[in-house]
Design a protein around this motif. Structure first.
Motif, PDB file in Angstrom:
ATOM      1  N   GLU A 168      11.156  10.221 -28.437  1.00  0.00           N
ATOM      2  CA  GLU A 168      11.905   9.672 -29.565  1.00  0.00           C
ATOM      3  C   GLU A 168      12.932  10.628 -30.156  1.00  0.00           C
ATOM      4  OE1 GLU A 168       9.156   8.046 -32.419  1.00  0.00           O
ATOM      5  OE2 GLU A 168       9.713   6.019 -31.793  1.00  0.00           O
ATOM      6  N   SER A 169      12.734  11.920 -29.962  1.00  0.00           N
ATOM      7  CA  SER A 169      13.690  12.890 -30.479  1.00  0.00           C
ATOM      8  C   SER A 169      14.930  12.976 -29.587  1.00  0.00           C
ATOM      9  CB  SER A 169      13.047  14.275 -30.591  1.00  0.00           C
ATOM     10  OG  SER A 169      12.593  14.703 -29.315  1.00  0.00           O
ATOM     11  N   ASP A 170      15.125  11.951 -28.738  1.00  0.00           N
ATOM     12  CA  ASP A 170      16.295  11.851 -27.878  1.00  0.00           C
ATOM     13  C   ASP A 170      16.265  12.899 -26.767  1.00  0.00           C
ATOM     14  OD1 ASP A 170      18.615  10.546 -27.098  1.00  0.00           O
ATOM     15  OD2 ASP A 170      19.905  11.971 -28.137  1.00  0.00           O
ATOM     16  N   GLN A 171      15.073  13.149 -26.236  1.00  0.00           N
ATOM     17  CA  GLN A 171      14.926  14.114 -25.153  1.00  0.00           C
ATOM     18  C   GLN A 171      14.493  13.398 -23.884  1.00  0.00           C
ATOM     19  OE1 GLN A 171      11.531  16.930 -25.068  1.00  0.00           O
ATOM     20  NE2 GLN A 171      13.070  18.544 -24.926  1.00  0.00           N
ATOM     21  N   HIS A 172      15.310  13.490 -22.841  1.00  0.00           N
ATOM     22  CA  HIS A 172      14.987  12.905 -21.541  1.00  0.00           C
ATOM     23  C   HIS A 172      14.362  13.973 -20.643  1.00  0.00           C
ATOM     24  CE1 HIS A 172      17.044   8.948 -21.766  1.00  0.00           C
ATOM     25  NE2 HIS A 172      17.747   9.569 -22.707  1.00  0.00           N
ATOM     26  N   GLN A 173      13.446  13.528 -19.782  1.00  0.00           N
ATOM     27  CA  GLN A 173      12.839  14.435 -18.813  1.00  0.00           C
ATOM     28  C   GLN A 173      12.543  13.667 -17.535  1.00  0.00           C
ATOM     29  OE1 GLN A 173       9.473  17.146 -19.890  1.00  0.00           O
ATOM     30  NE2 GLN A 173       8.326  16.083 -18.282  1.00  0.00           N
ATOM     31  N   THR A 174      12.800  14.291 -16.412  1.00  0.00           N
ATOM     32  CA  THR A 174      12.416  13.727 -15.123  1.00  0.00           C
ATOM     33  C   THR A 174      11.403  14.646 -14.475  1.00  0.00           C
ATOM     34  OG1 THR A 174      14.574  12.675 -14.807  1.00  0.00           O
ATOM     35  CG2 THR A 174      13.210  12.986 -12.851  1.00  0.00           C
ATOM     36  N   GLY A 175      10.225  14.129 -14.241  1.00  0.00           N
ATOM     37  CA  GLY A 175       9.161  14.899 -13.601  1.00  0.00           C
ATOM     38  C   GLY A 175       8.968  14.442 -12.161  1.00  0.00           C
ATOM     39  N   GLY A 226       0.791  -1.226   0.000  1.00  0.00           N
ATOM     40  CA  GLY A 226       0.000   0.000   0.000  1.00  0.00           C
ATOM     41  C   GLY A 226       0.818   1.268   0.000  1.00  0.00           C
ATOM     42  N   THR A 227       2.142   1.147   0.033  1.00  0.00           N
ATOM     43  CA  THR A 227       3.012   2.322   0.090  1.00  0.00           C
ATOM     44  C   THR A 227       3.641   2.651  -1.255  1.00  0.00           C
ATOM     45  OG1 THR A 227       3.520   1.857   2.404  1.00  0.00           O
ATOM     46  CG2 THR A 227       5.039   3.313   1.227  1.00  0.00           C
ATOM     47  N   TRP A 228       4.007   1.636  -2.028  1.00  0.00           N
ATOM     48  CA  TRP A 228       4.758   1.843  -3.263  1.00  0.00           C
ATOM     49  C   TRP A 228       4.014   1.301  -4.473  1.00  0.00           C
ATOM     50  CZ3 TRP A 228       8.990   4.840  -3.068  1.00  0.00           C
ATOM     51  CH2 TRP A 228       9.633   4.996  -1.833  1.00  0.00           C
ATOM     52  N   ALA A 229       4.243   1.952  -5.620  1.00  0.00           N
ATOM     53  CA  ALA A 229       3.719   1.472  -6.898  1.00  0.00           C
ATOM     54  C   ALA A 229       4.720   1.851  -7.985  1.00  0.00           C
ATOM     55  CB  ALA A 229       2.351   2.072  -7.202  1.00  0.00           C
ATOM     56  N   LEU A 230       4.931   0.946  -8.929  1.00  0.00           N
ATOM     57  CA  LEU A 230       5.865   1.180 -10.025  1.00  0.00           C
ATOM     58  C   LEU A 230       5.142   0.925 -11.344  1.00  0.00           C
ATOM     59  CD1 LEU A 230       8.828   1.738 -10.924  1.00  0.00           C
ATOM     60  CD2 LEU A 230       9.174  -0.753 -10.848  1.00  0.00           C
ATOM     61  N   SER A 231       5.242   1.903 -12.269  1.00  0.00           N
ATOM     62  CA  SER A 231       4.566   1.787 -13.560  1.00  0.00           C
ATOM     63  C   SER A 231       5.563   1.953 -14.695  1.00  0.00           C
ATOM     64  CB  SER A 231       3.470   2.862 -13.706  1.00  0.00           C
ATOM     65  OG  SER A 231       2.528   2.786 -12.663  1.00  0.00           O
ATOM     66  N   ALA A 232       5.393   1.144 -15.735  1.00  0.00           N
ATOM     67  CA  ALA A 232       6.114   1.317 -16.997  1.00  0.00           C
ATOM     68  C   ALA A 232       5.082   1.677 -18.053  1.00  0.00           C
ATOM     69  CB  ALA A 232       6.861   0.046 -17.375  1.00  0.00           C
ATOM     70  N   ILE A 233       5.305   2.778 -18.781  1.00  0.00           N
ATOM     71  CA  ILE A 233       4.293   3.327 -19.688  1.00  0.00           C
ATOM     72  C   ILE A 233       4.929   3.606 -21.045  1.00  0.00           C
ATOM     73  CG2 ILE A 233       2.538   5.122 -19.996  1.00  0.00           C
ATOM     74  CD1 ILE A 233       2.873   5.764 -16.985  1.00  0.00           C
ATOM     75  N   ALA A 234       4.240   3.200 -22.112  1.00  0.00           N
ATOM     76  CA  ALA A 234       4.676   3.519 -23.471  1.00  0.00           C
ATOM     77  C   ALA A 234       3.521   4.197 -24.196  1.00  0.00           C
ATOM     78  CB  ALA A 234       5.096   2.257 -24.221  1.00  0.00           C
ATOM     79  N   ASN A 235       3.703   5.446 -24.575  1.00  0.00           N
ATOM     80  CA  ASN A 235       2.709   6.192 -25.355  1.00  0.00           C
ATOM     81  C   ASN A 235       3.027   5.983 -26.839  1.00  0.00           C
ATOM     82  OD1 ASN A 235       2.081   9.726 -25.963  1.00  0.00           O
ATOM     83  ND2 ASN A 235       0.761   7.971 -26.320  1.00  0.00           N
ATOM     84  N   THR A 236       2.229   5.147 -27.496  1.00  0.00           N
ATOM     85  CA  THR A 236       2.560   4.687 -28.840  1.00  0.00           C
ATOM     86  C   THR A 236       1.845   5.433 -29.958  1.00  0.00           C
ATOM     87  OG1 THR A 236       0.838   2.989 -28.663  1.00  0.00           O
ATOM     88  CG2 THR A 236       3.072   2.376 -27.987  1.00  0.00           C
ATOM     89  N   SER A 237       0.814   6.209 -29.615  1.00  0.00           N
ATOM     90  CA  SER A 237       0.043   6.886 -30.648  1.00  0.00           C
ATOM     91  C   SER A 237      -0.606   8.134 -30.067  1.00  0.00           C
ATOM     92  CB  SER A 237      -1.038   5.956 -31.215  1.00  0.00           C
ATOM     93  OG  SER A 237      -1.949   6.660 -32.028  1.00  0.00           O
ATOM     94  N   ALA A 238      -0.852   9.117 -30.953  1.00  0.00           N
ATOM     95  CA  ALA A 238      -1.491  10.361 -30.520  1.00  0.00           C
ATOM     96  C   ALA A 238      -2.940  10.160 -30.143  1.00  0.00           C
ATOM     97  CB  ALA A 238      -1.384  11.410 -31.623  1.00  0.00           C
TER      98      ALA A 238
END
Length: 409
Positions: A249-256, A187-199
């Motif tokens: 995909e344009s080789d841009q990393h971001q940490t939010g 109930g404390t932690w959650a881990l998600s892997a997400i791929a946005n494949t289409s607009a």
């Protein structure tokens, strides 16, 4: 349409867990076991919402919108039936949210002065299939409106869409297409892997009643890029925090990131932001305080160092420092908001003031929702924009008034 409604198919070939029982246990199971039809019926949920609304807005005469070059209509009348369908069956969940728009538009100035138009659109705003191989893990594919973060102005931590839909809760944020894997060990932690494949729906959706060039002849039409992200969530007894690392995909990393702390029963402190690698950072800080008499007051400050610092907003477009999907274009904003859904029976209101601290233009927003009956609701969203003809909130719209009614069953 078959492509849009086919979102639930990609996981149809996944293996379904099979439970093995001993022969001696079969009679006992049969007595207490639901029939397949009963099991499907108990897991099915449906909600239908028939909406009808009118939008009245007046275009601003400015450097960027001379003689309504953006072709902003003065009037819109929209009929918008919505269906939410959901089926939970054992380890599976299926959802479809089809929508239909019937729109009439009228222009009173600019190159289309005196013209009228009529259009219709049948589409899928959201729809997904989810499979849970075991309790801690969920796999999904489909079209969703993924939202998170505590901020009101926009969501800097979200790499997929900054629009959180709070400027007009009755206009849906377009769904995008995602693959997701969510692991919740406790109930404390959650881990998600997400791929946005289409607009998804965002390619064709047009936001109405907002100061944006999206969908107009002046918009650039941005190229969609796939985004991959990992999100880690923490929930504690007095606060929460999340970190989201994404790669475009344009080789841009971001940490939010975003976090909130319940300083007391009435006071919530929060922050949200992002850091773009080889680029600039942005952050939001805010506080929410609930008064004893009912209303909740929010104050918020936004600093987006990737925003445009040109003196005239038209120079921001010409220098490609903004795109047609941006929510806000400048660097610094301040907001105060008052919300209340308890003081007056059946009425919820939201009054918001947003100031662009770079060019001093302003946006005043009022949102009202009133329950006429248990199934019928009336709503109103009004905006007033003030500023010079080279400022962000003084270049496209003078005002917009959104009124309507909905029937839910």
């Amino acid at each position: 349409m078959s492509h849009r409604l086919g979102l639930v198919l990609p996981l149809a070939g996944m293996a379904i867990q099979v439970g093995l029982v001993g022969a001696a246990e079969l009679p006992e199971l049969a007595e207490g076991q639901m029939s397949l039809a009963d099991e499907l019926a108990s897991g099915f949920y449906s909600r239908f919402n028939l909406m009808a609304y009118t939008l009245v807005q007046e275009a601003e005469e400015s450097t960027i919108n001379n003689d309504n070059a953006a072709e902003i209509p003065r009037y819109q009348w929209v009929l918008n039936p919505r269906a939410d369908l959901n089926l939970s069956f054992r380890n599976w969940e299926f959802a479809l949210k089809p929508r239909y728009n019937k729109t009439w538009e009228s222009w009173k100035d600019g190159p289309r002065d005196g013209e009228h138009d009529e259009s219709s659109d049948l589409y899928l705003n959201e729809g997904w299939v989810r499979y849970r191989p075991f309790d801690e893990l969920t796999l999904s594919y489909g079209r969703e409106n993924l939202q998170w973060g505590p901020s009101v102005i926009l969501s800097l931590s979200n790499p997929f869409t900054r629009d959180n839909g709070r400027n007009n809760p009755r206009v849906e944020v377009p769904g995008l297409d995602y693959y997701r894997a969510i692991w919740i060990p406790n109930g404390t932690w959650a881990l998600s892997a997400i791929a946005n494949t289409s607009a998804g729906r965002s390619d064709s959706a047009v936001v109405t009643g907002q100061p944006t060039l999206a969908g107009s002849p002046l918009s650039a039409g941005d190229h969609f890029e796939k985004i991959y992200a990992v999100k880690l969530d923490y929930t504690g007894s007095s606060g929460y925090a999340s970190i989201i690392h994404s790669y475009r995909e344009s080789d841009q990393h971001q940490t939010g990131f975003f976090a909130g702390w319940n300083a007391s029963d009435a006071l919530l402190l929060y922050t949200e932001g992002n850091v773009k690698y080889e680029d600039k950072a942005g952050y939001q800080v805010g506080a929410s305080y609930t008064l004893e008499i009912g209303p909740t007051v929010n104050v918020e400050y936004l600093r987006d160092n990737n925003g445009c610092d040109k003196s005239a907003i038209i120079d921001c477009y010409l220098s490609s420092q903004v795109d047609s999907r941006s929510v806000l274009y400048r660097k610094r904003y301040a907001m105060i908001q008052v919300t209340d859904n308890t003081s007056i029976r059946d009425l919820e209101y939201n009054i918001r003031y947003l100031r662009d601290l770079d060019d001093q233009s302003q946006r005043f927003t009022g949102i009202l929702e009133y329950d006429l009956t248990n199934n019928i609701q009336a709503y109103f969203t009004g905006n007033i924009f003030t500023g010079g003809n080279d400022d962000e909130f003084g270049t496209l719209l003078r005002y917009s008034v959104f009124t309507g009614v909905s029937y839910t069953f």
